[in-house]
Design a protein around this motif. Sequence first.
Motif: not given
Length: 767
Positions: A119-120, A135-136, A139, A142-143
Motif C-alpha cells: 500500500e506504500f 508520502i504523508s 505514513d 510508520e515506515l
Amino acid sequence: MSLRPVQGDKPQEANLFIDGIWEDLEYIANVSKDVLEEFAGYEPSFNFSTVNDTFAEMEKMETFTGVDFNKEGDLQAVISGFFINSGGVVICIGVFLLLRSRYPMIYCYNLISGAIPEEFRPSESQSWIEASMSISPGDAMELVGLDVAMLLEFNKLSMRIMGFIGLPIALILAPLNFFVRKPAETDDLSRISIDHVPNGHPYMYYVYAVIVVFVCIVVKECVFEAQEQFMKLRYQWLSSLPYPRSNTVLVQGIPEEQRSADAVRAFFSKAFWPEAIVDVAMVMQTEELERLVAARCSAQRELHEGELVALRDHRRPRRRNSQLIERNVSVDTIDHVIQKVADFDAKIAREQDRITDLGKTARGGGNSQSAFVTFKSKRECEMAKHLRYSTDSAQWLIVQAPDPTTIRWRSLRVDQTSTTTHTLLGILCTAGVFLSFAPFCTASQALTNCVNLGPTLQPMWVSVAPSLGLSFFLAYLPSVLLIISDKFYHIRSSPRRQHSLQIMYFWFQVFFVLGVTCLDEGNIALFAEDLIRNPMDLPARMAEKMPHTTHFYINFILMQWFLESSYLTRYMTMGKFLIFKALYDDKEAHEMAEPEDQDFYGLGAKTANFTIYLLIGIIFGTMSPLIPVVVWVNQYLCCVVHGYCAVFAETGKPDLGGVFWVTQLRHTLMGTMMYCLLMIGLLYVRSPDDRIPCKVACAALGYAVFALYRFDQQFMWEDMSISQSCDEAETKPFQRRVPVLKTGHAELVENSHQSYVQPELLFKPSS
C-alpha cells in the motif's frame, strides 16, 4: 608559443567566445610556467607589503569567512552560480538514475527487500519525485519512524513559510524598491533590494515595518499549526511504544549503598507497591568484558574473511604465527583464528561469571550508578518520571528509557562527579573550536582571493569559491564536535548523541554563517566583551553590515542546491559497497556499507542545516526578494532528495519520537527574534525622524518572544498525561516497517530490543 588554435571561417560570435576562453587558458599557463620556473631554481621572493595590501582589501570587501559584501558585478556572479549549480543538480539526478538501474541494492533496497508494504509502494505511473512528495507524515512515521518523518515535514513547512513570505515581498517590496531611486545609484542586483532605498525615505520604511510584523505572524502561525499536527503523531508514537521500552525508566545517581537490584526494587516499592515493579536491571561495570567481546567479534570477522578467501582462491590461506616467528613457521589461518575464538569464548564466560558475582551486593563494585526499572503499567511509569525522590538534585534522576539497542553503556557507568568534570572540559573544548575556526577561514579566504582565472572564468570562480570554502569547513565540523561529545559528554544513547550535535552545530552556524559579519573579523572575544558592555548596540551592529551581504547568501543557497542533490547519488555508501563487493556477496556488502556517514549526514547535522536554510530565508528575505525564491527551491530539492533516500533506499534510524523536530521549531522561533533585532537596528538607522517603523519592529520582537514562550507552555509534548497513560485499551504495538540496524554489541543478541540487560552479559560464547 601561443595555445590559440586556427579559427578559420567560424562566425564572429564564436570567435569572440573562443578568444576569451583561450586568453584565460594562456593566462593560467603563464602562471603555471612562472611557478615551475621558481621551483626550478629561481630565487624566491616574498613581498610582505603585497600580502598586507591583500588582507587590507579583504577587510574592506569581505569577512574572514568569505562572506562577500554586495558590490558591482554580483549579478553576473549570481547568474554564473545559478547555471553552474543547476547543471550540478541535473548531473546528480542523471547519475542517480543511471546507478539506480544498475545497483538497486543501494538505491531502492527497501523496495526490493519487501520492507515497504504494497500500500506504500509507488504506482507504475508515479515518478520517483512524485513518490517522494506524496508520502504523508503518518505514513512516513510508520515506515521510517517519527524523527525522519518530521525531518521531511520540516522541509515542507519551510516551503510554506517561504511561499507566504516571498509572495508579498516579490509583488510589493521588489517593485517599490526598484522605483524609489535611480537605478544607476546601486549595483544591478541591489536595485530590487533594501540597499536601493535611500535613508529617511518618507514611506518605504513604514512598509518594511509592516512586513516585519507580517513575517513574525506567518512564522508563528505556521510553526504552531505544524506543532498541532505533530502532537497527534507524538501521542500515537508514545502510545504504541513496544514493551518493555514503554514501561521502563532510566534511573541515574543511585547512592553507593543502594547500588544493587534488590535495593533499587525495595526503594521504588516504597514509592509505589512491590507488584508495580516488574524488573530492575543494573548497569554493571563491564569494561573488560566489552573489550573481550569486541576482540572476539574481530576474530570472528577475520575467520569469515579467511573462509571467503579460501572459497575464492580454492586453497586455505596461511599466516605466520607471531609466537613461532623465530622458527619461521606458518600456520593455517582458519585453524589459528578458530583457536583464537575459542580462547576468547573461555575468557568471556569467566568474566561474565565474575561480574555477576560482584553485582549481587551493593558494595561489591560490580554495579554502577545507573539502572533500568520496568513497571507493570504505563501509568506507574509516567508517575515515576514526575516524582521527587531525594533532596539532592544529583540523586535518583528519572528519565524515559531509550531504545535498548541504542544505549551507550559506557556513558551510564560514569559517576555524576566525573560527569560534571568531563562536561566542563567538553565545554572548554567546544569553545576552543569556536575560537580556532577564524584562523582556518582566514587562510582559506586568503587563498581564494589569490586565484585569478581571467575575465571569462573569474565570475564563475567568484560565485563558487567563497561559498565552497565555508561549506567545506562546515562539512568537517560535525566530526570534530562528535569527537568532543564522545570524549567528554556522557550521552545515554546514540540518537541523543545526534541531538546534542544538532544543538551545537546549529549555534555554530548561527555565529559563523548568519551573524558572521558582526564578529569583528572573527574576534569572538572582542565581540563578547563589547556585547556585555553595550548590549543595546547589538541591533545597530547587525544593521551595519548584515544587509550588505545578501548577494553572498544567494550564492550560498545556490551552492546548497548542488550539495543537497549530490546526496541522492549516495556516493560514499556506493563506494563502500563496491569495495566490500569484491570479497562479500551483495547482501553482506550492503550491510557493511550501511548506514551513510552519520557525522555530516546524520539527523543532527541534517536538522541543523535545514533550520539554517530556513533562517537565511527569514532573516535576509526581507532585504533581498530573490532569497525566499532560492530558499524555496532548495527546500523543495531537500524534500525530494531526502524523502526518496530515507524511505526507499536507506536503512532505518533509531527514533526519539520527534525531539529533533521540536528543537528545529524552537530554533526557528529564536531565529525570528534575530530577524527582529536586525530590522530594529536597520529601521532605527534608516527610517524617518519619528522612529515609528523602529517602534513597530520592537513590538514585533515582543511578539516573537511571546510566541516562543507560548510554544513552550502550550505544547507539553514529551510525555503522556496520566489520563492518557491510563487508557491502554486502544494502544497497538509500534512496529517500524523499515528495520533499524543494531549498533554496538546489540547485534550479537537476538532479542536485544526486549531486554535492558547489557548485551555483553547476554552474549553466549558458543553462539
